[in-house]
Design an enzyme around this catalytic site. Structure first.
Site, PDB file in Angstrom:
ATOM      1  N   GLY A 280      -5.370   6.105  -4.261  1.00  0.00           N
ATOM      2  CA  GLY A 280      -3.955   6.137  -3.939  1.00  0.00           C
ATOM      3  C   GLY A 280      -3.386   4.766  -3.632  1.00  0.00           C
ATOM      4  O   GLY A 280      -3.837   3.746  -4.181  1.00  0.00           O
ATOM      5  N   SER A 281      -2.437   4.753  -2.714  1.00  0.00           N
ATOM      6  CA  SER A 281      -1.615   3.549  -2.523  1.00  0.00           C
ATOM      7  C   SER A 281      -2.352   2.349  -1.965  1.00  0.00           C
ATOM      8  O   SER A 281      -1.783   1.258  -1.901  1.00  0.00           O
ATOM      9  CB  SER A 281      -0.442   3.891  -1.599  1.00  0.00           C
ATOM     10  OG  SER A 281       0.332   4.899  -2.171  1.00  0.00           O
ATOM     11  N   THR A 282      -3.577   2.531  -1.533  1.00  0.00           N
ATOM     12  CA  THR A 282      -4.320   1.359  -1.041  1.00  0.00           C
ATOM     13  C   THR A 282      -4.598   0.369  -2.184  1.00  0.00           C
ATOM     14  O   THR A 282      -5.032  -0.754  -1.941  1.00  0.00           O
ATOM     15  CB  THR A 282      -5.655   1.780  -0.402  1.00  0.00           C
ATOM     16  OG1 THR A 282      -6.319   2.693  -1.271  1.00  0.00           O
ATOM     17  CG2 THR A 282      -5.427   2.430   0.954  1.00  0.00           C
ATOM     18  N   LEU A 283      -4.325   0.790  -3.432  1.00  0.00           N
ATOM     19  CA  LEU A 283      -4.475  -0.148  -4.558  1.00  0.00           C
ATOM     20  C   LEU A 283      -3.202  -0.949  -4.823  1.00  0.00           C
ATOM     21  O   LEU A 283      -3.224  -1.906  -5.606  1.00  0.00           O
ATOM     22  CB  LEU A 283      -4.856   0.619  -5.841  1.00  0.00           C
ATOM     23  CG  LEU A 283      -6.280   1.167  -5.954  1.00  0.00           C
ATOM     24  CD1 LEU A 283      -6.541   1.652  -7.371  1.00  0.00           C
ATOM     25  CD2 LEU A 283      -7.319   0.122  -5.586  1.00  0.00           C
TER      26      LEU A 283
END
Lengths: 546, 107
Positions: A280-283
C-alpha cells in the site's frame, strides 16, 4: 701285582657320568625357573602392550548411553544476553525384562507426564523383544528426580542434551527451534545452522544484532496493537538503517520455541520475512523519489487532485478528497493515490521496475532466517498496473524487504541489506545507491510532514522527530479488493534531522476504518517512546493525564 | 669361581634386570594409566560443571528476562513500561513525592 690302571677314555667317560648324575636336578630347576620367568614375562609383556596401545579399560569414565553428541553454540543478543543454549537433559528409558507391572508403572509415569500416552507406554513396557526402550526424551533434572522418587523397577535414564530458549517467547520466531536431536528446523537456528555448529566447536557464542530490551518493547506493543485492532497477524521490525543491523523483529501471534510442538501453524509462521503482502501507501515515498530523481517533477509543481482519476476503465480516488492545488508534500502527507498514480505513470514501467529492484523489493529478504519469502512482483504491463504500483498495489513483499528499502533515508539515498548478525564497528557495509542525497532529503522532509500534519500524526513522539508514511492496503479477496480487510501499516525513520533508525509495523486483516494511521501509527509511537532512551535518544515526557 | 658359575650368575642377574625393567615399565604404565584416568575424571567433572553452569546461565537469563523483570516491577513497585511512572516532567515531580514531614517545634 699292580692293578691295571683304567684307560684315559674310560676315566673321562666315568667322570662325565658322575657329573651328569649330579647336574640333572640343577638343570631341571633352571628349566622350571626359565619357564616360570618366561610365563611371567609373557604376562607382563601382554599387560604392558595392552596398556601401551589400548589404554586402561577400567579408567573409562562411566557415561550413560550416548544419544546424540552434536554441539551447537549459544546464541546471544548484541549485549551478550543469552537467547538460546544447550543444557543437559535426560531420556526416560525402560528395561522391559525388569519392569514388574507395566500397567502400574505406566500409571505412575502418567502422573508426572500427563500427556504421555498410557496405552502406548504399557505396550512398550511389555515388549520383551527389546532389551531397552525409550519412553520420553528431553526430561529436565526435576522431572528425572520426580521419576526417581517413584522407585520404579526397570526404569532408567540416558543422558542427552537439549536446546532451550531462556527468554521464552521473546524473539521466538527469529530464533526458531530445533528438534529433540538438535537438528535445526526454523529461524536463525536453521538460517545460521553451519555458523552455529562452527561456533560451537570453537566454544564461542553466535552474537545476533537484536537487543532483548527493544525486542520486548516491540513485541509487547505489537501484541497490544494486534489485539486492539482484531488483526489476524502482525509484524514489526526495527533496523539500524546505517548498518542494516536488525535491533528487533516481531511476529504475532507469538511463539515460544521451547514449546513449538504444541504451537499452531499461524503461531509458527514468521511474518517478518516469511509472509508477503501488498504494502500500500508505504511505497508512495519511493514513487515521489523516482519522479524527482528522473526530474519528472519538482518541489514547486502543483497538482489538481480534486477529481477521481479514470485510467483504462478503472477509477482511482482518494479516501479524503484534496481540494485546491496540491504539492508533492501534500501528496504524501494526505496519502493521495491520484497523485502517486500520476507520478508513477510519468516514471514508466521500466524505470519503475529498475528502482524497485535497487530498493531490494523484487528479491527475497536478506535476513538470516530459515524462510525468506520471495516477493510476488509481476511485470507491470498496463498503465493501470504502473499506476497501481505507484501507490503500493501489484507488488507483494515482506515487511523485512520494505524496512530494508527504507534504509535509503538513513544513508543519503543508498540502501543497506538488513542482517540479524551483529556487525563489528569497522565492518565494511555494502551500500547500493538508489537516489541522490538531495532527492532523499527532500522526500524525507515530506515524510516528516506526514507525521506532523498528515495521516501519520499518531506516530509523532515529541522530541524524537519521527518521519514516515502510513499504509492501508485493501486485501484481495476472491476477485476484488475488500475495504473490510486491510493490511494497515506504518513505516518510519527517526530522528528526521539525523536519520538513522527504521521501523515498520503492520497489522494484517484489520477491519473497515482501521487505517494505518489509526492502528499502526499509534503503536509505533508507543514503541518508540519506550525504546528511544535505549538508543540514547531523548523524548519529551508525556504530561500526566488528570 | 668357575666359568659355568659366572655364566649362571650373569644369567640370574640379567633375569633379575629384565624382571626389574618389566616391573618398572608396568609400574610406569600403571601410573600413567591412573593419571590418565584422573585426567579423564577431571575432564568429566569439568564437563559436569560446565553443564551446571549452562543450566544456571539459562536460569539467570530467564530470571533477568524483560518479561520477568516487568512482572516483578509491576508486582512490587507498581511501575509499568511506558506508564506515567516511567517518564515524568520535572514540574510533576513534586506531586509524586511524599508529603514533607511537619517539623517538630522545640520550645
Amino acid at each position: 701285582m699292580k692293578p691295571i690302571s683304567p684307560s684315559r677314555a674310560f676315566a673321562a667317560e666315568q667322570s662325565f657320568a658322575s657329573e651328569t648324575i649330579e647336574a640333572a636336578p640343577a638343570r631341571n630347576r633352571v628349566r622350571f625357573l626359565a619357564i616360570g620367568l618366561l610365563v611371567m614375562l609373557l604376562l607382563l609383556s601382554a599387560r604392558a602392550v595392552q596398556l601401551a596401545f589400548a589404554g586402561d579399560p577400567t579408567a573409562e569414565p562411566r557415561h550413560g548411553a550416548a544419544i546424540a553428541q552434536v554441539e551447537r553454540a549459544d546464541i546471544v543478543d548484541r549485549n551478550g544476553v543469552l537467547l538460546a543454549t544447550t543444557v543437559r537433559a535426560f531420556t526416560l528409558t525402560a528395561t522391559p525384562e525388569r519392569v514388574w507391572r507395566a500397567n502400574e508403572t505406566a500409571a505412575a509415569l502418567a502422573r508426572i507426564f500427563p500427556d504421555m500416552d498410557r496405552d502406548a507406554t504399557v505396550r512398550r513396557l511389555s515388549d520383551r523383544s527389546h532389551e531397552l526402550v525409550f519412553l520420553r526424551r528431553g526430561l529436565t533434572p526435576n522431572q528425572r528426580d520426580a521419576v526417581l522418587s517413584l522407585g520404579l523397577a526397570g526404569i532408567g535414564f540416558a543422558q542427552e542434551e537439549r536446546r532451550v530458549y531462556p527468554q521464552g517467547a521473546l524473539a521466538g520466531h527469529a530464533l526458531g527451534f530445533t528438534d529433540v536431536d538438535r537438528h535445526a528446523l526454523a529461524g536463525v537456528e536453521l538460517g545460521l545452522d553451519d555458523q552455529i555448529r562452527r561456533a560451537g566447536a570453537e566454544g564461542r557464542p553466535v552474537r545476533l544484532s537484536i537487543d532483548v530490551r527493544m525486542q520486548y518493547a516491540l513485541e509487547t506493543e505489537l501484541d497490544a496493537a494486534a489485539q486492539a485492532a482484531h488483526a489476524s497477524s502482525a509484524a514489526a521490525i526495527l533496523l539500524d538503517g546505517r548498518t542494516g543491523e536488525t535491533l528487533a523483529l516481531a511476529s504475532w501471534p507469538a511463539l515460544d520455541p521451547n514449546e513449538f510442538a504444541g504451537a499452531s501453524e499461524a503461531a509458527r509462521t514468521d511474518r517478518v520475512a516469511g509472509d508477503v503482502h501488498e504494502l500500500g501507501s508505504t511505497l508512495k515515498p519511493f514513487t515521489e523519489a523516482m519522479a524527482l530523481q528522473e526530474r519528472l517533477t519538482s518541489s514547486g509543481e502543483l497538482f489538481d487532485l480534486s477529481q477521481p482519476f479514470v485510467l483504462d476503465g478503472t477509477t482511482i480516488s482518494d479516501d479524503e478528497r484534496i481540494l485546491g492545488p496540491a504539492s508533492l508534500r501534500d501528496i504524501l502527507a494526505r496519502s493521495s493515490n491520484i497523485g502517486a498514480a500520476r507520478l508513477a505513470l510519468r516514471v514508466g514501467a521500466d524505470r519503475q521496475r529498475s528502482y524497485l529492484a535497487r530498493l531490494g523489493l523484487l528479491a527475497p529478504p536478506t535476513l538470516e532466517l530459515a524462510r525468506s519469502q520471495a516477493p510476488i512482483a509481476p511485470t507491470a504491463r498496463t498503465r493501470r498496473d504502473i499506476a497501481g504500483l505507484g501507490f503500493g498495489y501489484g507488488l507483494a513483499a515482506t515487511p523485512a524487504s520494505l524496512a530494508g528499502a527504507y534504509t535509503i533515508f538513513a544513508n543519503n539515498g543508498a540502501r543497506v541489506t538488513p542482517s540479524l548478525l551483529m556487525r563489528l564497528p569497522d565492518a565494511q557495509i555494502r551500500r547500493t545507491t538508489v537516489f541522490s542525497p538531495a532527492v532523499t532529503q527532500q522526500v524525507l522532509s515530506y515524510m516528516r510532514s506526514v507525521v506532523t500534519d498528515g495521516t501519520g500524526r499518531a506516530a509523532d513522539v515529541p522530541g524524537l522527530q519521527v518521519a514516515g508514511k502510513t499504509g492501508t492496503a485493501e486485501k484481495l479477496g476472491d476477485d476484488t479488493y475488500s475495504q473490510d480487510h486491510n493490511f494497515s501499516s506504518f513505516a518510519g525513520v527517526f530522528p528526521a534531522d539525523t536519520p538513522r533508525y527504521v521501523i515498520f509495523l503492520a497489522l494484517d486483516d484489520t477491519g473497515a476504518g482501521a487505517a494505518g494511521g489509526a492502528v499502526a501509527a499509534p503503536a509505533v509511537a508507543r514503541t518508540l517512546r519506550r525504546i528511544a532512551p535505549m538508543l540514547g535518544l531523548r523524548v519529551e515526557p508525556r504530561l500526566p493525564s488528570h | 669361581m668357575g666359568k659355568a658359575q659366572l655364566i649362571r650368575a650373569l644369567q640370574i642377574a640379567a633375569g633379575i634386570l629384565v624382571v626389574v625393567l618389566v616391573v618398572g615399565l608396568y609400574k610406569a604404565k600403571s601410573d600413567a594409566s591412573k593419571a590418565e584416568a584422573h585426567v579423564r575424571q577431571l575432564h568429566q567433572e569439568i564437563s559436569e560443571t560446565e553443564a551446571s553452569n549452562r543450566a544456571l546461565n539459562a536460569e539467570i537469563a530467564h530470571l533477568e528476562s524483560p518479561a520477568h523483570v516487568q512482572e516483578l516491577a509491576q508486582q512490587h513497585l507498581d511501575v509499568t513500561p511506558g506508564g506515567q511512572s516511567a517518564a515524568l516532567p520535572e514540574s510533576s515531580m513534586a506531586s509524586r513525592l511524599p508529603a514533607p514531614r511537619e517539623r517538630q517545634s522545640h520550645p
